[in-house]
Design a protein around this motif. Structure first.
Motif, PDB file in Angstrom:
ATOM      1  N   CYS A 175       0.839  -1.216   0.000  1.00  0.00           N
ATOM      2  CA  CYS A 175       0.000   0.000   0.000  1.00  0.00           C
ATOM      3  C   CYS A 175       0.863   1.252   0.000  1.00  0.00           C
ATOM      4  N   GLU A 198       4.778   1.640   6.027  1.00  0.00           N
ATOM      5  CA  GLU A 198       3.674   0.698   6.205  1.00  0.00           C
ATOM      6  C   GLU A 198       4.233  -0.498   6.971  1.00  0.00           C
ATOM      7  N   CYS A 201       0.491  -5.089   6.565  1.00  0.00           N
ATOM      8  CA  CYS A 201      -0.301  -4.974   5.340  1.00  0.00           C
ATOM      9  C   CYS A 201      -1.172  -6.223   5.191  1.00  0.00           C
ATOM     10  N   CYS A 209      -3.965  -2.934   7.570  1.00  0.00           N
ATOM     11  CA  CYS A 209      -2.851  -2.186   7.005  1.00  0.00           C
ATOM     12  C   CYS A 209      -2.542  -1.078   7.996  1.00  0.00           C
TER      13      CYS A 209
HETATM   14 ZN   LIG Z   1      -1.907  -2.838   2.698  1.00  0.00          ZN
END
Ligand SMILES: [Zn+2]
Length: 215
Positions: A175, A198, A201, A209
């Motif tokens: 992401c 991130e 996820c 996430c």
């Molecule tokens: Zn993600």
């Protein structure tokens, strides 16, 4: 109505689709863009990009599929490039197209501490993400970071689904669009760069996430 049912009904603003397709064009070239649009069942956009405005375009579900096709067709590395550029552009475009949600923030922001600046702009971004995608987001504060959770995530929904279906694990978070949006928004609000990562996820099998925004 279930949260993911809300997500399926929403249509994303044309400007966000325009940004993504323009980045594919610039990064991978026109032939790759055409190949992507054919594969995604979106041939109507060949030589006919959606406008840079708020008009509704494809459904959120189709947007998730499009991102999965970018990931599959061009590979994780190129997809990351495309998503990061797209995220930065989209954050700036969101402010330009939605001055009511951001303009007042802009002038009032300068007088506040960095922490407050971050909190205000992140709250706005959470609001907008919920409104645009019907995504379920939650923001909380820790001593050295703001932490954003997206529990029903439009950015990796289809990548995660295909990975489960084909039993093909996704090794790293995917992401990158929200990562870049967070970076851009925080930089705009505070005048300085902050580290955004991130750290979990759904595509990798995590329950949410999760984005870590360093103070
Ligand atoms: Zn993600």
């Amino acid at each position: 109505m279930r949260k993911d049912a809300v997500m399926e009904k929403k249509r994303i603003p044309s400007m966000l689709l325009n940004n993504l397709l323009s980045q594919v064009d610039q990064t991978m070239g026109r032939r790759s863009l055409i190949m992507l649009l054919r594969r995604a069942g979106l041939s109507r956009y060949i030589d006919n990009l959606p406008p840079l405005n708020e008009l509704p375009s494809i459904r959120v579900e189709q947007y998730s599929e499009l991102l999965a096709n970018v990931y599959e067709l061009f590979g994780a590395r190129s997809a990351q490039d495309i998503f990061l550029r797209d995220g930065r552009l989209s954050a700036a475009e969101l402010r330009r197209q939605r001055p009511a949600q951001f303009a007042l923030t802009g002038t009032a922001l300068k007088l506040l501490s960095t922490g407050r600046q971050m909190q205000i702009v992140l709250d706005r971004l959470v609001e907008q993400t919920t409104e645009v995608y019907g995504a379920s987001c939650n923001l909380h504060e820790e001593p050295d970071a703001f932490v954003l959770d997206i529990r029903v995530c439009p950015y990796c929904a289809e990548i995660a689904r295909r990975s489960r279906e084909e039993e093909r694990p996704v090794p790293r978070p995917v992401c990158h669009i929200p990562v870049a949006m967070l970076e851009e928004m925080v930089e705009w609000a505070t005048g300085e760069k902050h580290l955004v990562e991130e750290v979990a996820c759904i595509a990798k099998g995590d329950p949410t996430c999760r984005f870590w925004v360093g103070r």
